[in-house]
Design a protein around this motif. Structure first.
Motif, PDB file in Angstrom:
ATOM      1  N   UNK A  31      11.727   9.883   4.724  1.00  0.00           N
ATOM      2  CA  UNK A  31      11.487   9.973   6.159  1.00  0.00           C
ATOM      3  C   UNK A  31      10.004   9.815   6.466  1.00  0.00           C
ATOM      4  N   UNK A  32       9.180  10.332   5.585  1.00  0.00           N
ATOM      5  CA  UNK A  32       7.727  10.219   5.770  1.00  0.00           C
ATOM      6  C   UNK A  32       7.314   8.749   5.748  1.00  0.00           C
ATOM      7  N   UNK A  33       7.812   7.979   4.787  1.00  0.00           N
ATOM      8  CA  UNK A  33       7.490   6.551   4.721  1.00  0.00           C
ATOM      9  C   UNK A  33       7.996   5.823   5.969  1.00  0.00           C
ATOM     10  N   UNK A  34       9.189   6.159   6.411  1.00  0.00           N
ATOM     11  CA  UNK A  34       9.743   5.522   7.606  1.00  0.00           C
ATOM     12  C   UNK A  34       8.864   5.818   8.816  1.00  0.00           C
ATOM     13  N   UNK A  35       8.459   7.052   8.961  1.00  0.00           N
ATOM     14  CA  UNK A  35       7.591   7.447  10.077  1.00  0.00           C
ATOM     15  C   UNK A  35       6.249   6.729   9.998  1.00  0.00           C
ATOM     16  N   UNK A  36       5.661   6.677   8.804  1.00  0.00           N
ATOM     17  CA  UNK A  36       4.385   5.974   8.622  1.00  0.00           C
ATOM     18  C   UNK A  36       4.526   4.492   8.978  1.00  0.00           C
ATOM     19  N   UNK A  37       5.609   3.874   8.521  1.00  0.00           N
ATOM     20  CA  UNK A  37       5.837   2.459   8.786  1.00  0.00           C
ATOM     21  C   UNK A  37       5.912   2.202  10.287  1.00  0.00           C
ATOM     22  N   UNK A  38       6.713   2.990  10.979  1.00  0.00           N
ATOM     23  CA  UNK A  38       6.873   2.783  12.418  1.00  0.00           C
ATOM     24  C   UNK A  38       5.584   3.086  13.176  1.00  0.00           C
ATOM     25  N   UNK A  39       4.835   4.100  12.741  1.00  0.00           N
ATOM     26  CA  UNK A  39       3.545   4.392  13.374  1.00  0.00           C
ATOM     27  C   UNK A  39       2.568   3.245  13.142  1.00  0.00           C
ATOM     28  N   UNK A  40       2.580   2.696  11.940  1.00  0.00           N
ATOM     29  CA  UNK A  40       1.705   1.571  11.611  1.00  0.00           C
ATOM     30  C   UNK A  40       2.048   0.357  12.470  1.00  0.00           C
ATOM     31  N   UNK A  69       0.798  -1.228   0.000  1.00  0.00           N
ATOM     32  CA  UNK A  69       0.000   0.000   0.000  1.00  0.00           C
ATOM     33  C   UNK A  69       0.831   1.279   0.000  1.00  0.00           C
ATOM     34  N   UNK A  70       1.921   1.304   0.741  1.00  0.00           N
ATOM     35  CA  UNK A  70       2.709   2.535   0.854  1.00  0.00           C
ATOM     36  C   UNK A  70       3.922   2.551  -0.063  1.00  0.00           C
ATOM     37  N   UNK A  71       4.653   1.437  -0.082  1.00  0.00           N
ATOM     38  CA  UNK A  71       5.824   1.375  -0.954  1.00  0.00           C
ATOM     39  C   UNK A  71       5.441   1.050  -2.384  1.00  0.00           C
TER      40      UNK A  71
END
Length: 90
Positions: free
Chosen positions: A70-79, A26-28
């Protein structure tokens, strides 16, 4: 000790794998084949991790470093926190 229950651990591992698979798609926006090409990890290994059959932290690292911003990394960790560390307890 109930805190370290085998079934809870397995459920948690499955959640981590599912979250990583969902995030990849979904994100990557990567297929398993594209993830294999980007990381060098065999499709069977990626698939096993996403289905909860592998609990290697090396695989978690692969998904984390596959984030390109960084946005994807933050989203991943929040998820991970939202789904795995909260939902799996239910």
């Amino acid at each position: 000790m109930e805190k370290y229950n085998y079934y809870k651990r397995r459920k948690f591992i499955k959640h981590i794998g599912r979250v990583c698979g969902d995030f990849r798609k979904e994100r990557l926006r990567l297929t398993l084949h594209e993830m294999k090409q980007a990381t060098g990890v065999p499709i069977s290994t990626l698939n096993s991790f996403e289905l909860g059959r592998s609990s290697s932290l090396n695989m978690f690292y692969i998904y984390l470093v596959s984030c390109e911003t960084q946005v994807q990394t933050k989203e991943f960790l929040q998820y991970i926190v939202e789904v795995c560390l909260i939902d799996w307890r239910q």
